[in-house]
Design an enzyme around this catalytic site. Structure first.
Site, PDB file in Angstrom:
ATOM      1  CB  CYS A 115      26.341  65.560  38.952  1.00 37.26           C
ATOM      2  SG  CYS A 115      25.687  67.056  39.573  1.00 37.26           S
ATOM      3  CB  CYS A 147      26.761  70.241  36.914  1.00 37.83           C
ATOM      4  SG  CYS A 147      27.893  69.443  37.753  1.00 37.83           S
ATOM      5  CB  CYS A 162      28.107  66.845  42.933  1.00 36.53           C
ATOM      6  SG  CYS A 162      28.966  67.723  40.676  1.00 36.53           S
ATOM      7  CB  CYS A 176      26.708  71.831  40.668  1.00 34.48           C
ATOM      8  SG  CYS A 176      25.884  70.156  40.341  1.00 34.48           S
ATOM      9  CB  CYS A 208      26.004  55.574  51.125  1.00 33.04           C
ATOM     10  SG  CYS A 208      23.763  55.557  51.823  1.00 33.04           S
TER      11      CYS A 208
END
Length: 137
Positions: free
Chosen positions: A51, A54, A100, A103, A123
């Site tokens: 991510c 984070c 995510c 976060c 995707c």
């Protein structure tokens, strides 16, 4: 003891200061980069996609495939608890948004038209991901 990651929470001002305008628009405002314009579309080296907000690990290169959609596509996340799925009814359609789990960054959407073994196509927006190469996978 649990392996559940600590939830990352920051103010809007902190996210704006840490991310590029495009990263912020996609991850914090649920935007989408234009097809075939984002990073990582051609990435094939062994490694892990994290991510951008984070740095939580999300996907491995070995689950990445060419979907032809214009966005990096994966058939499964690194673990079941790495991402959250929520119903998205924006733009007059019903889709499954992928966030995510650490976060709540918007990553993209998952569709039921992917390859085996899962049949799913995650995707993802390339700007929502950082890539960390590995020596082997």
């Amino acid at each position: 003891m649990t392996d559940t990651p600590v939830k990352v929470q920051k103010s809007d001002a902190e996210w704006r200061a840490e991310l590029t305008p495009e990263q912020y628009a996609v991850t914090r405002q649920h935007g989408t980069e234009r097809a075939f314009t984002g990073p990582h579309l051609e990435e094939k080296r062994p490694g892990v996609f994290h991510c951008v907000c984070c740095h939580a690990p999300l996907f491995r290169t070995k689950t990445k495939y060419e979907s032809g959609s214009g966005w990096p596509s994966f058939y499964e996340p690194i673990s079941e608890d790495a991402v959250k799925r929520i119903e998205d009814r924006s733009y007059g359609m019903v889709r499954v948004e992928v966030l995510c789990a650490t976060c709540d960054a918007h990553l993209g959407h998952v569709f039921p038209d992917g390859p085996e073994p899962t049949g799913e196509r995650y995707c993802m927006n390339g700007v929502a991901l950082d890539f960390e190469p590995a020596a082997d996978e």
